[in-house]
Design a protein around this motif. Sequence first.
Motif, mmCIF file in Angstrom:
data_model
loop_
_atom_site.group_PDB
_atom_site.id
_atom_site.type_symbol
_atom_site.label_atom_id
_atom_site.label_comp_id
_atom_site.label_asym_id
_atom_site.label_seq_id
_atom_site.Cartn_x
_atom_site.Cartn_y
_atom_site.Cartn_z
ATOM 1 N N VAL A 29 3.902 -1.754 -2.707
ATOM 2 C CA VAL A 29 2.527 -1.277 -2.838
ATOM 3 C C VAL A 29 2.322 -0.112 -1.875
ATOM 4 N N VAL A 30 1.789 0.985 -2.421
ATOM 5 C CA VAL A 30 1.646 2.230 -1.675
ATOM 6 C C VAL A 30 0.168 2.577 -1.538
ATOM 7 N N ALA A 31 -0.228 2.995 -0.338
ATOM 8 C CA ALA A 31 -1.565 3.569 -0.135
ATOM 9 C C ALA A 31 -1.456 5.071 -0.310
ATOM 10 N N LEU A 32 -2.269 5.626 -1.189
ATOM 11 C CA LEU A 32 -2.282 7.063 -1.443
ATOM 12 C C LEU A 32 -3.528 7.638 -0.784
ATOM 13 N N ILE A 33 -3.331 8.482 0.230
ATOM 14 C CA ILE A 33 -4.458 9.020 0.980
ATOM 15 C C ILE A 33 -4.466 10.548 0.902
ATOM 16 N N GLY A 34 -5.550 11.138 1.364
ATOM 17 C CA GLY A 34 -5.685 12.587 1.355
ATOM 18 C C GLY A 34 -7.150 12.961 1.215
ATOM 19 N N GLY A 35 -7.463 14.194 1.514
ATOM 20 C CA GLY A 35 -8.839 14.657 1.430
ATOM 21 C C GLY A 35 -9.332 14.770 0.002
ATOM 22 N N LEU A 179 -8.750 -9.480 -0.897
ATOM 23 C CA LEU A 179 -8.578 -10.063 -2.222
ATOM 24 C C LEU A 179 -7.424 -9.392 -2.962
ATOM 25 N N ILE A 180 -7.330 -8.077 -2.849
ATOM 26 C CA ILE A 180 -6.209 -7.348 -3.464
ATOM 27 C C ILE A 180 -4.886 -7.841 -2.881
ATOM 28 N N ASP A 181 -4.847 -8.045 -1.568
ATOM 29 C CA ASP A 181 -3.638 -8.537 -0.908
ATOM 30 C C ASP A 181 -3.267 -9.926 -1.432
ATOM 31 N N ALA A 182 -4.265 -10.799 -1.578
ATOM 32 C CA ALA A 182 -4.000 -12.145 -2.086
ATOM 33 C C ALA A 182 -3.479 -12.098 -3.521
ATOM 34 N N CYS A 183 -4.045 -11.209 -4.343
ATOM 35 C CA CYS A 183 -3.594 -11.058 -5.731
ATOM 36 C C CYS A 183 -2.177 -10.511 -5.783
ATOM 37 N N ARG A 184 -1.875 -9.597 -4.894
ATOM 38 C CA ARG A 184 -0.522 -9.020 -4.832
ATOM 39 C C ARG A 184 0.509 -10.107 -4.501
ATOM 40 N N LYS A 185 0.169 -10.975 -3.543
ATOM 41 C CA LYS A 185 1.088 -12.048 -3.155
ATOM 42 C C LYS A 185 1.265 -13.063 -4.284
ATOM 43 N N ARG A 186 0.241 -13.223 -5.108
ATOM 44 C CA ARG A 186 0.310 -14.167 -6.218
ATOM 45 C C ARG A 186 1.095 -13.602 -7.397
ATOM 46 N N LEU A 187 0.893 -12.306 -7.705
ATOM 47 C CA LEU A 187 1.480 -11.708 -8.902
ATOM 48 C C LEU A 187 2.713 -10.843 -8.630
ATOM 49 N N HIS A 188 2.886 -10.430 -7.360
ATOM 50 C CA HIS A 188 4.046 -9.604 -6.972
ATOM 51 C C HIS A 188 4.128 -8.300 -7.770
ATOM 52 N N PHE A 189 2.962 -7.675 -8.015
ATOM 53 C CA PHE A 189 2.971 -6.431 -8.777
ATOM 54 C C PHE A 189 3.400 -5.240 -7.915
ATOM 55 N N ARG A 200 -7.916 -0.350 7.105
ATOM 56 C CA ARG A 200 -7.972 -1.591 6.316
ATOM 57 C C ARG A 200 -6.816 -1.693 5.321
ATOM 58 N N ALA A 201 -6.656 -0.652 4.481
ATOM 59 C CA ALA A 201 -5.624 -0.707 3.451
ATOM 60 C C ALA A 201 -4.221 -0.655 4.046
ATOM 61 N N PHE A 202 -4.072 -0.018 5.223
ATOM 62 C CA PHE A 202 -2.759 0.082 5.849
ATOM 63 C C PHE A 202 -2.196 -1.301 6.161
ATOM 64 N N ALA A 203 -3.082 -2.273 6.363
ATOM 65 C CA ALA A 203 -2.645 -3.612 6.744
ATOM 66 C C ALA A 203 -1.990 -4.367 5.590
ATOM 67 N N ILE A 204 -2.138 -3.900 4.339
ATOM 68 C CA ILE A 204 -1.635 -4.664 3.195
ATOM 69 C C ILE A 204 -0.612 -3.895 2.358
ATOM 70 N N VAL A 205 -0.221 -2.686 2.777
ATOM 71 C CA VAL A 205 0.708 -1.886 1.973
ATOM 72 C C VAL A 205 2.058 -1.754 2.673
ATOM 73 N N ASP A 206 3.061 -1.370 1.869
ATOM 74 C CA ASP A 206 4.414 -1.169 2.405
ATOM 75 C C ASP A 206 4.627 0.258 2.879
ATOM 76 N N LYS A 207 3.946 1.186 2.215
ATOM 77 C CA LYS A 207 4.170 2.605 2.496
ATOM 78 C C LYS A 207 2.869 3.370 2.307
ATOM 79 N N VAL A 208 2.758 4.482 3.034
ATOM 80 C CA VAL A 208 1.603 5.365 2.892
ATOM 81 C C VAL A 208 2.106 6.738 2.445
ATOM 82 N N VAL A 209 1.424 7.327 1.474
ATOM 83 C CA VAL A 209 1.750 8.671 0.991
ATOM 84 C C VAL A 209 0.506 9.529 1.144
ATOM 85 N N MET A 210 0.644 10.667 1.795
ATOM 86 C CA MET A 210 -0.489 11.564 1.984
ATOM 87 C C MET A 210 -0.333 12.803 1.116
#
Length: 254
Positions: A29-35, A179-189, A200-210
């Motif tokens: 799961v990737v967090a996509l950030i940027g302005g 909730l998204i984190d819990a769903c990810r652990k349940r479904l492994h998407f 906040r989102a950084f705590a539940i993702v594997d990688k960040v892309v800017m």
Amino acid sequence: MIRIENLHKSFDGHAVLKGVDLKIPKGEVVALIGGSGSGKSVLIKHVAGLLTPDSGRVIVDGKDIAVLKGKERVALRSRLGFLFQGGALFDSMTVYENVAFPLKEKLRLSEKRIEVRVLEELENVGLSGSEHKFPSQISGGMAKRAALARALVTDPEIMLFDEPTTGLDPVTGLNIIRLIDACRKRLHFTGIIVTHAVPRAFAIVDKVVMLHEGRVKLQGRPKDFMGSVDPLVQAFVGHSLEGSEDRPGGSEGS
């Protein structure tokens, strides 16, 4: 699972994506950030098959999504869930009918099986008892939960989240992230979360892309971003931290 190769996209002569390259392995799961205007939402809409590249390719599980036709395209998109920024619930449908909609559109299930799946997913997102309400009768946080249930009810292998906490107060936004984190652990998407919700989102993702000016500026682990000395990254992360009233592990709210 997702491979983006030299992706370009322009609107009315204005280049939004200027050669994006990105690989996301299965289960990551990737967090996509940027302005604003950096191309984040445009990028995930290409992954969803909602937009067609001007050039470059979007490969999903080995298939170029832009060239798929007919049943192949439908089959691939049925493996994907999309949480739109505004939730995009149908105002004229109840919460139950909204969540049932993709099951009726994509799958051949009995009414009883649909009922079981819908009520199960509503329970998973904490909305049991709200199935007969209309979107106008529930809060913004509940509407996001209902939209999440609709996106997840088909058990997608890939989930795309476009600003899932936009318009929510900090506590409710934090609960949606959890909730998204819990769903990810349940479904492994495999997933992409377009977000300004740092950290906040950084705590539940594997990688960040800017993204910056239509290109990948930097990618790495969340802790790499938090400790980056790059001025652009520091400015973005610092601004997000200043605007964040909650932290991972903060108080639980409704």
